[in-house]
Motif scaffolding. Structure first.
Motif, short mmCIF file in Angstrom:
data_model
loop_
_atom_site.label_atom_id
_atom_site.label_comp_id
_atom_site.label_asym_id
_atom_site.label_seq_id
_atom_site.Cartn_x
_atom_site.Cartn_y
_atom_site.Cartn_z
N THR A 64 0.93 -1.37 0.11
CA THR A 64 -0.04 -0.07 0.12
C THR A 64 0.78 1.13 -0.13
OG1 THR A 64 -0.14 0.26 2.64
CG2 THR A 64 -1.76 -1.43 1.35
N GLY A 264 -6.07 0.13 -0.65
CA GLY A 264 -5.46 -1.12 -0.74
C GLY A 264 -4.35 -1.22 -1.91
N THR A 265 -4.15 -2.49 -2.15
CA THR A 265 -3.13 -2.91 -3.08
C THR A 265 -3.15 -2.15 -4.22
OG1 THR A 265 -4.01 -4.90 -3.90
CG2 THR A 265 -2.64 -5.02 -2.03
#
Length: 396
Positions: A64, A264-265
């Motif tokens: 992140t 998030g990612t």
């Protein structure tokens, strides 16, 4: 990977020419680790069918902006400030050789490029206004500091090439046949000379090489001196102090975009994948071998663009996986050599346009220009052999 190019890596790689030491991008401190890998996407996809599975982060959910990008930028900012302090220390008159200042300048440019490249790739995860401004200022600084080093390296390359050419038989495709006082066009491949013409060419080249070297030394040393003065002026300017202050703040706080924490990612993986796909697309669009003309300088631009995109991909890979992608080491060095040879050829051609130079000098510069354009062609061949995604080179 979404939108993957369906490419694969060759089982082995060969080169027809040796590559120079570390890549020009940053020098020895840019050495790559032994680990291999390509960028994973959020679903675990690969950038090309048939490639070996890349190492994934231990915790994909931890890729992140807060956990990865912010520490990376803070670390590069700390390196920037450390290099700046060393540059100031070694710029004192006591450092007669200037080697310490030169090494510090390389490290300073290295950090500036990585911060600037990361701000460009991961702009969506950052405060966009802040990122755009700092990226522009760091690009200005890096470019200003790089010119002196570039002129010095160009002069060394051209003088060494002149020495090699003047001491060897004249290659048939590297010069025009000298005829009396007729001045040859720089870089024209000409026709294969006869034995007597070849002997005449070697004699003229031997006379003209020394004069050509002296002319290049005067021109490039003057350009280097001016670049050095511009760099000193830049480092003492209020603009630079504003950049240094901004980097000092970055070392302690990274302005992330609102809502980035919850994304998030994908906040990092998607921009990194886009950087990789832009690189693959640019390589696929390079002129094919059969249409390449070594003396067509207009074809250099897409190769230079591919080099910049490869650099951005390297930095994105460093952010996401902690290290540059080692499978692109050879390709990156080939593109660096391509850039160096193309710029050296341009310097030789510019010197050949100097008014009222002797015909022998002009002839030597024409041979030198042709030699460097052949180096351009050779670097392209090395790149095609070391580029790991072979299918991208033959895409329609």
């Amino acid at each position: 990977m979404p939108g993957g190019a369906g490419v694969r890596r060759p089982d082995h790689q060969t080169t027809t020419r040796p590559t120079a030491g570390p890549a020009a991008d940053g020098g020895p401190e840019d050495g790559l680790p032994e680990s291999r890998g390509t960028l994973p996407d959020a679903s675990g996809g690969l950038p090309g069918a048939g490639a070996a599975a890349p190492p994934r982060p231990t915790d994909p959910d931890g890729v992140t902006a807060e956990a990865v990008l912010a520490p990376y930028l803070r670390g590069q900012a700390a390196d920037f400030l450390r290099s700046l302090r060393l540059h100031r220390e070694h710029s004192a008159p006591s450092d007669a050789g200037g080697q310490g200042a030169e090494a510090a300048s390389r490290a300073l440019r290295r950090s500036a490029r990585r911060i600037s490249g990361s701000l460009h790739t991961f702009r969506s995860a950052l405060d966009p206004v802040w990122a755009d401004h700092l990226r522009t200022e760091l690009a200005w600084l890096s470019g200003t500091l790089a010119r002196e080093h570039a002129y010095a390296g160009r002069l060394t390359r051209l003088v060494d090439a002149l020495h090699q050419l003047s001491g060897a038989a004249l290659p048939a495709a590297r010069g025009t046949e000298p005829t009396g006082s007729t001045r040859p066009a720089a870089g024209s491949p000409g026709k294969a000379p006869s034995a007597s013409s070849e002997a005449q060419g070697r004699a003229v080249l031997g006379v003209g090489a020394a004069r050509a070297g002296a002319l290049l030394e005067r021109q490039l040393t003057l350009a280097r001196t001016r670049a050095h003065s511009a760099a000193l002026q830049a480092l003492g300017s209020s603009r630079f102090h504003a950049v240094a202050d901004a980097v000092a703040l970055l070392a302690s706080e990274v302005p992330l975009a609102p809502g980035t924490t919850g994304r998030g990612t994908e906040a990092l993986l998607e921009p990194a994948e886009r950087a990789e796909q832009r690189l693959i697309g640019a390589v696929a669009a390079l002129p094919p071998d059969e249409s390449a003309e070594p003396y067509n300088e207009a074809q250099d631009a897409p190769w230079h663009q591919a080099r910049l995109l490869l650099r951005l991909h390297r930095y994105a890979h460093e952010v996401v996986l902690g290290a540059a992608d080692p499978v692109l080491t050879g390709a990156g060095r080939a593109l660096d050599l391509h850039r160096d040879a193309a710029e050296a050829a341009g310097a030789a051609a510019a010197a050949a346009r100097t008014p009222r130079i002797a015909p022998a000098t002009a002839y030597a510069l024409g041979v030198l220009h042709a030699d460097q354009r052949h180096e351009v062609e050779a670097a392209r061949a090395v790149f095609r052999e070391t580029w790991p995604y072979a299918a991208a080179m033959t895409a329609p």
